[in-house]
Design a protein around this motif. Structure first.
Motif, PDB file in Angstrom:
ATOM      1  N   GLN A  19       0.858  -1.125   0.083  1.00  0.00           N
ATOM      2  CA  GLN A  19      -0.112  -0.122   0.031  1.00  0.00           C
ATOM      3  C   GLN A  19       0.889   1.201  -0.142  1.00  0.00           C
ATOM      4  O   GLN A  19       0.574   2.049  -0.662  1.00  0.00           O
ATOM      5  N   THR A  20       2.186   1.167   0.552  1.00  0.00           N
ATOM      6  CA  THR A  20       2.828   2.505   0.691  1.00  0.00           C
ATOM      7  C   THR A  20       3.372   2.812  -0.754  1.00  0.00           C
ATOM      8  O   THR A  20       3.669   3.978  -0.915  1.00  0.00           O
ATOM      9  N   THR A  21       3.546   1.777  -1.645  1.00  0.00           N
ATOM     10  CA  THR A  21       4.040   2.365  -2.905  1.00  0.00           C
ATOM     11  C   THR A  21       3.000   2.219  -3.973  1.00  0.00           C
ATOM     12  O   THR A  21       3.038   2.517  -5.208  1.00  0.00           O
ATOM     13  N   SER A  22       1.796   1.820  -3.556  1.00  0.00           N
ATOM     14  CA  SER A  22       0.649   1.674  -4.719  1.00  0.00           C
ATOM     15  C   SER A  22       0.101   2.874  -5.005  1.00  0.00           C
ATOM     16  O   SER A  22      -0.104   3.912  -4.265  1.00  0.00           O
ATOM     17  N   ASP A  23      -0.237   2.936  -6.581  1.00  0.00           N
ATOM     18  CA  ASP A  23      -0.797   4.191  -7.051  1.00  0.00           C
ATOM     19  C   ASP A  23      -2.108   3.842  -7.644  1.00  0.00           C
ATOM     20  O   ASP A  23      -2.761   4.678  -8.093  1.00  0.00           O
ATOM     21  N   VAL A  24      -2.677   2.640  -7.396  1.00  0.00           N
ATOM     22  CA  VAL A  24      -3.947   2.198  -8.178  1.00  0.00           C
ATOM     23  C   VAL A  24      -4.347   0.748  -7.316  1.00  0.00           C
ATOM     24  O   VAL A  24      -3.582  -0.052  -6.933  1.00  0.00           O
ATOM     25  N   THR A  25      -5.515   0.826  -7.167  1.00  0.00           N
ATOM     26  CA  THR A  25      -6.343  -0.346  -6.664  1.00  0.00           C
ATOM     27  C   THR A  25      -6.997  -1.310  -7.522  1.00  0.00           C
ATOM     28  O   THR A  25      -7.542  -0.694  -8.515  1.00  0.00           O
ATOM     29  N   VAL A  26      -7.018  -2.467  -7.606  1.00  0.00           N
ATOM     30  CA  VAL A  26      -7.878  -3.329  -8.256  1.00  0.00           C
ATOM     31  C   VAL A  26      -8.879  -4.213  -7.479  1.00  0.00           C
ATOM     32  O   VAL A  26      -8.579  -4.567  -6.501  1.00  0.00           O
ATOM     33  N   ARG A  27      -9.933  -3.752  -7.983  1.00  0.00           N
ATOM     34  CA  ARG A  27     -11.225  -4.589  -7.050  1.00  0.00           C
ATOM     35  C   ARG A  27     -11.811  -5.730  -7.910  1.00  0.00           C
ATOM     36  O   ARG A  27     -12.162  -6.051  -8.883  1.00  0.00           O
ATOM     37  N   LEU A  28     -11.956  -6.913  -7.080  1.00  0.00           N
ATOM     38  CA  LEU A  28     -12.318  -7.983  -7.545  1.00  0.00           C
ATOM     39  C   LEU A  28     -13.463  -8.354  -6.589  1.00  0.00           C
ATOM     40  O   LEU A  28     -13.428  -8.089  -5.469  1.00  0.00           O
ATOM     41  N   GLU A  36     -13.213  -6.931  -2.932  1.00  0.00           N
ATOM     42  CA  GLU A  36     -11.919  -7.132  -2.330  1.00  0.00           C
ATOM     43  C   GLU A  36     -11.021  -6.249  -3.024  1.00  0.00           C
ATOM     44  O   GLU A  36     -11.041  -6.444  -4.195  1.00  0.00           O
ATOM     45  N   TRP A  37     -10.163  -5.409  -2.448  1.00  0.00           N
ATOM     46  CA  TRP A  37      -9.268  -4.556  -3.113  1.00  0.00           C
ATOM     47  C   TRP A  37      -7.861  -4.796  -2.896  1.00  0.00           C
ATOM     48  O   TRP A  37      -7.315  -5.536  -1.841  1.00  0.00           O
ATOM     49  N   PHE A  38      -7.035  -4.847  -4.125  1.00  0.00           N
ATOM     50  CA  PHE A  38      -5.640  -5.241  -4.108  1.00  0.00           C
ATOM     51  C   PHE A  38      -4.762  -3.980  -4.585  1.00  0.00           C
ATOM     52  O   PHE A  38      -4.975  -3.609  -5.745  1.00  0.00           O
ATOM     53  N   HIS A  39      -3.835  -3.620  -3.673  1.00  0.00           N
ATOM     54  CA  HIS A  39      -2.823  -2.680  -3.963  1.00  0.00           C
ATOM     55  C   HIS A  39      -1.931  -3.008  -5.308  1.00  0.00           C
ATOM     56  O   HIS A  39      -1.181  -3.774  -5.007  1.00  0.00           O
ATOM     57  N   CYS A  40      -1.898  -2.219  -6.032  1.00  0.00           N
ATOM     58  CA  CYS A  40      -1.047  -2.383  -7.343  1.00  0.00           C
ATOM     59  C   CYS A  40      -0.271  -1.320  -7.797  1.00  0.00           C
ATOM     60  O   CYS A  40      -0.468  -0.183  -6.994  1.00  0.00           O
ATOM     61  N   HIS A  41       0.273  -1.417  -8.847  1.00  0.00           N
ATOM     62  CA  HIS A  41       1.269  -0.339  -9.478  1.00  0.00           C
ATOM     63  C   HIS A  41       0.874  -0.167 -10.865  1.00  0.00           C
ATOM     64  O   HIS A  41       1.046  -1.091 -11.618  1.00  0.00           O
ATOM     65  N   SER A  42       0.649   0.985 -11.301  1.00  0.00           N
ATOM     66  CA  SER A  42       0.082   1.332 -12.684  1.00  0.00           C
ATOM     67  C   SER A  42       1.033   1.063 -13.658  1.00  0.00           C
ATOM     68  O   SER A  42       0.724   0.327 -14.801  1.00  0.00           O
ATOM     69  N   PHE A  43       2.342   1.128 -13.412  1.00  0.00           N
ATOM     70  CA  PHE A  43       3.658   0.855 -14.184  1.00  0.00           C
ATOM     71  C   PHE A  43       3.440  -0.375 -14.789  1.00  0.00           C
ATOM     72  O   PHE A  43       3.401  -1.107 -15.876  1.00  0.00           O
ATOM     73  N   ILE A  44       3.616  -1.250 -13.605  1.00  0.00           N
ATOM     74  CA  ILE A  44       3.480  -2.597 -14.120  1.00  0.00           C
ATOM     75  C   ILE A  44       2.183  -3.155 -14.616  1.00  0.00           C
ATOM     76  O   ILE A  44       2.429  -4.178 -15.343  1.00  0.00           O
ATOM     77  N   LEU A  45       1.014  -2.782 -14.117  1.00  0.00           N
ATOM     78  CA  LEU A  45      -0.056  -3.163 -14.646  1.00  0.00           C
ATOM     79  C   LEU A  45      -0.080  -2.954 -16.411  1.00  0.00           C
ATOM     80  O   LEU A  45      -0.549  -3.780 -17.230  1.00  0.00           O
ATOM     81  N   MET A  46       0.300  -1.971 -16.583  1.00  0.00           N
ATOM     82  CA  MET A  46       0.265  -1.321 -18.003  1.00  0.00           C
ATOM     83  C   MET A  46       1.306  -2.000 -18.886  1.00  0.00           C
ATOM     84  O   MET A  46       0.908  -2.324 -20.022  1.00  0.00           O
TER      85      MET A  46
END
Length: 442
Positions: A19-28, A36-46
């Motif tokens: 969560q400390t470095t996450s800039d986006v969340t994915v909800r499933l 449920e929310w998962f803290h992710c990183h936009s650069f990696i997802l893209m």
């Protein structure tokens, strides 16, 4: 194994769920429907998913460290665990992803999610895994159900179950026939089991399936089957000739060897009708019948060879069935000869087997009701298709001895013969009455 990846423009690595470095969340939505929310990183997802790249490109104000960015992914609740695993795999290197697959079921679920989210690298790795590993029966059924719905990119998984070209199928089938009709004694270990397996598969490949015929029975296939049949007949006659000497040395071993060669003939007798080749068997069996009966009815074996004697009735029953119901067409003299050759043997052996069975409940060699009924029906049909004089000879001989009346019961044939004979007499009388010829009288 922790899911981590290098982040662009940041020191160190980005971990899935950090969560400390996450800039986006994915909800499933979980299995019970809770979000449920998962803290992710936009650069990696893209970088790893075209789905996320497209979503983020359409929302240029996202991601923003100050906003509560959330990408909602619609997935069935039953697929929740697979989507979570996919998010974790997005953070792994390509090599690590390849080592992370652990089961067909799990990988198949991740593949569905990966194709949905357009994760090309993970999809490719998953396909390579599923294409290479073995499947059990249930897994194969699931794969055949799922993969066709995932588009052309997943089709390489089905390479092992794709239809084989006709030439390759025929070559395999011919090889199987050769092995199934092998008679050499120098078998390697387990070769008997392999031979039995080959016989079972030949039988299976010939199963009737009008929509998807597996084997085209052409001249090459028939030639191989005919060659195998000839080898089996030769081997059976050889074993018959050796029986007297081998029986003196070891009765059980001699009987078992002869029974095996007879069982091989019974097997090929079952597949030949599917290839429209039963006449080859019937003709060959008719040729050796006198020799066969001369050997097994020798006084030397009067109290033995029960397995052989019973099996002979089963094999002969198949020939009688083919002749009696017109599946094999033979001239009337040949049909009469075949029936007169085997009918006395069947009449004699049936009560002997019944008596042995009555005295010993464990006696295994019996003529069950189905076999008795089939043979009796075939004989009746065969008799009724003979010329009337031949029918009369057989019926007269049947009624001369009371002990022969019980089996096979030819009452039906006798009734039909009587009716036909009287009708024929009427037709003859009527025919002559219609002719003005005073020299003819009855």
């Amino acid at each position: 194994m922790r899911s981590k990846s290098f982040c662009a423009g940041a020191a160190g690595t980005c971990e899935f769920g950090d969560q400390t470095t996450s800039d986006v969340t994915v909800r499933l939505r979980s299995r019970d429907g809770r979000p449920e929310w998962f803290h992710c990183h936009s650069f990696i997802l893209m970088k790893k998913s075209k789905f996320f790249a497209h979503w983020l490109s359409k929302h240029p104000t996202y991601p923003s460290p100050e906003s509560n960015n959330c990408i909602e992914v619609h997935c069935p609740g039953s697929e929740f665990d697979h989507y979570v695993k996919l998010l974790k795999l997005i953070y792994l290197s390509e090599e690590t992803v390849s080592d992370s697959w652990d089961s067909v079921k799990s990988s198949l679920g991740v593949l569905r999610a990966s194709i949905a989210l357009q994760c090309e690298t993970i999809t490719k790795s998953c396909i390579q895994y599923l294409e290479a590993v073995p499947w059990d029966e249930k897994e194969e059924e699931e794969i055949l159900k799922v993969i066709p719905n995932l588009g052309p990119e997943a089709m390489p998984i089905l390479a092992r179950v794709q239809p084989v070209d006709t030439s390759a199928t025929k070559n395999v089938f011919i090889s199987a026939i050769r092995f199934a009709t092998t008679i050499e004694n120098s078998f390697p270990p387990l070769a008997d089991e392999l031979k039995t397996s080959a016989q079972e598969q030949v039988d299976y490949m010939l199963l009737e399936d009008e929509e998807t015929p597996l084997i085209a029975v052409d001249d090459d296939v028939k030639y191989e089957a005919r060659s195998g049949l000839a080898k089996m007949f030769t081997n059976f006659e050889k074993r018959l000739s050796l029986l007297p000497s081998e029986f003196d040395q070891s009765p059980e071993a001699a009987e078992q060897r002869l029974l095996q060669s007879l069982s091989d003939l019974e097997w090929i007798c079952n597949i030949l009708p599917k290839m429209e080749m039963m006449k080859d068997f019937v003709s060959g069996w008719a040729c050796i019948s006198d020799h066969v009966l001369a050997v097994v009815q020798d006084e030397k074996y009067s109290s033995g060879l029960w397995a052989i004697k019973a099996k002979l009735i089963e094999v002969t029953g198949k020939a009688l069935d083919a002749i009696g119901y017109g599946n094999v067409v033979l001239p009337a003299p040949s049909r009469v000869q075949f029936l007169k050759t085997w009918l006395p043997y069947i009449r004699k052996l049936k009560p002997l087997l019944d008596s042995k069975s009555a005295d010993d409940e464990a006696f295994p060699f019996k003529m069950d009701s189905d076999l008795c009924q089939n043979i009796e029906g075939a004989i009746t049909s065969l008799v009724l298709a003979l010329p009337s004089n031949d029918q009369a000879d057989i019926l007269m001989e049947w009624m001369q001895r009371p002990e022969q009346l019980k089996y096979p019961d030819l009452s039906e044939a006798f009734e039909v013969w009587c009716y036909r004979t009287k009708s024929a007499k009427r037709r003859l009388v009527v025919g002559f009455k219609g002719i003005d010829n005073p020299t003819i009288s009855f």
